[in-house]
Motif scaffolding. Structure first.
Motif, PDB file in Angstrom:
ATOM      1  N   LEU A   1       0.851  -1.183   0.000  1.00 15.04           N
ATOM      2  CA  LEU A   1       0.000   0.000   0.000  1.00 15.04           C
ATOM      3  C   LEU A   1       0.892   1.240   0.000  1.00 15.04           C
ATOM      4  O   LEU A   1       1.946   1.239   0.629  1.00 15.04           O
TER       5      LEU A   1
ATOM      6  N   SER B   1      -3.533   4.837  -1.549  1.00 11.46           N
ATOM      7  CA  SER B   1      -4.367   4.249  -0.486  1.00 11.46           C
ATOM      8  C   SER B   1      -5.159   3.020  -0.914  1.00 11.46           C
ATOM      9  O   SER B   1      -6.109   2.635  -0.245  1.00 11.46           O
ATOM     10  N   GLN B   2      -4.767   2.391  -2.011  1.00 15.89           N
ATOM     11  CA  GLN B   2      -5.419   1.157  -2.465  1.00 15.89           C
ATOM     12  C   GLN B   2      -4.561  -0.031  -2.063  1.00 15.89           C
ATOM     13  O   GLN B   2      -3.421  -0.129  -2.503  1.00 15.89           O
TER      14      GLN B   2
ATOM     15  N   TYR C   1      -3.117  -3.774  -2.144  1.00 15.46           N
ATOM     16  CA  TYR C   1      -2.947  -4.848  -3.124  1.00 15.46           C
ATOM     17  C   TYR C   1      -2.381  -6.044  -2.374  1.00 15.46           C
ATOM     18  O   TYR C   1      -1.402  -5.910  -1.642  1.00 15.46           O
TER      19      TYR C   1
ATOM     20  N   GLU D   1       0.281   7.977  -6.015  1.00 15.29           N
ATOM     21  CA  GLU D   1       0.368   6.842  -6.916  1.00 15.29           C
ATOM     22  C   GLU D   1       1.845   6.503  -7.119  1.00 15.29           C
ATOM     23  O   GLU D   1       2.682   7.394  -7.226  1.00 15.29           O
TER      24      GLU D   1
ATOM     25  N   THR E   1      -2.374  -5.435  -9.746  1.00 15.09           N
ATOM     26  CA  THR E   1      -2.156  -4.059 -10.175  1.00 15.09           C
ATOM     27  C   THR E   1      -2.414  -3.993 -11.680  1.00 15.09           C
ATOM     28  O   THR E   1      -2.542  -5.025 -12.346  1.00 15.09           O
TER      29      THR E   1
ATOM     30  N   LYS F   1      -2.334   2.563  -6.941  1.00 18.12           N
ATOM     31  CA  LYS F   1      -3.116   3.773  -6.686  1.00 18.12           C
ATOM     32  C   LYS F   1      -2.959   4.186  -5.226  1.00 18.12           C
ATOM     33  O   LYS F   1      -2.773   3.342  -4.349  1.00 18.12           O
TER      34      LYS F   1
END
Length: 162
Positions: free
Chosen positions: A68, A114-115, A117, A73, A106, A112
């Motif tokens: 994260l 605060s996304q 993975y 980004e 991804t 991205k």
């Protein structure tokens, strides 16, 4: 002849592992490629200490790895794992970037902001039961062009669950 070849193979594997000194990383000394980079990617392994399970003739240390980035980004340009032995971190493998998309979901190696993975089945497997330390690492470039990194240690034990 088959017995002789099998015996030689077993002895060779024993000699290779007998010369390797596994230990515990007690300091925060990082591999050179990470030491000069700012840590901007969060890396988490769950669990942090993993006991093995035996399935057929193989041992599995089942865990997952999540990444994260909070700031912006980030485009990942390299990722992989180090193993700790002989008192230092040794590069185990740098993975092809296309595998990041497959394993972490991804798109074009872009994280991205605060996304989270997650690679749910990031498992270590071997035909021998032994513990050790690994460190997953990620190197990326921010939207501003800064090269940054993220890393986290993970312990695999020599304890068998079943």
């Amino acid at each position: 002849m088959k017995k002789a070849i099998l015996l030689c193979a077993v002895m060779y594997k024993f000699l290779l592992t007998a010369q390797t000194k596994y230990g515990t990383p007690i300091n925060d000394k990082l591999p050179e490629k990470l030491s000069s980079l700012r840590r901007a990617i969060s890396v988490k392994n769950f669990p942090k200490s993993i006991d093995a399970i035996k399935i057929d003739d193989r041992y599995y240390w089942k865990h997952n790895t999540a990444i994260l980035c909070k700031e912006s980004e980030i485009t990942i340009i390299e990722y992989g794992a180090y193993l700790f032995y002989n008192d230092t971190w040794n590069l185990r493998k740098s993975y092809p970037l296309k595998e990041l998309n497959k394993n972490f979901k991804t798109k074009k190696q872009v994280m991205k902001q605060s996304q989270p993975y997650t690679w749910a089945n990031n498992w270590r497997t071997d035909d021998a039961l032994f513990g050790g330390w690994a460190m997953w690492y990620f190197i990326g470039i921010t939207e501003d062009g800064e090269t940054v990194c993220g890393y986290e240690k993970i312990e695999t034990t020599d304890k068998l669950l079943n």
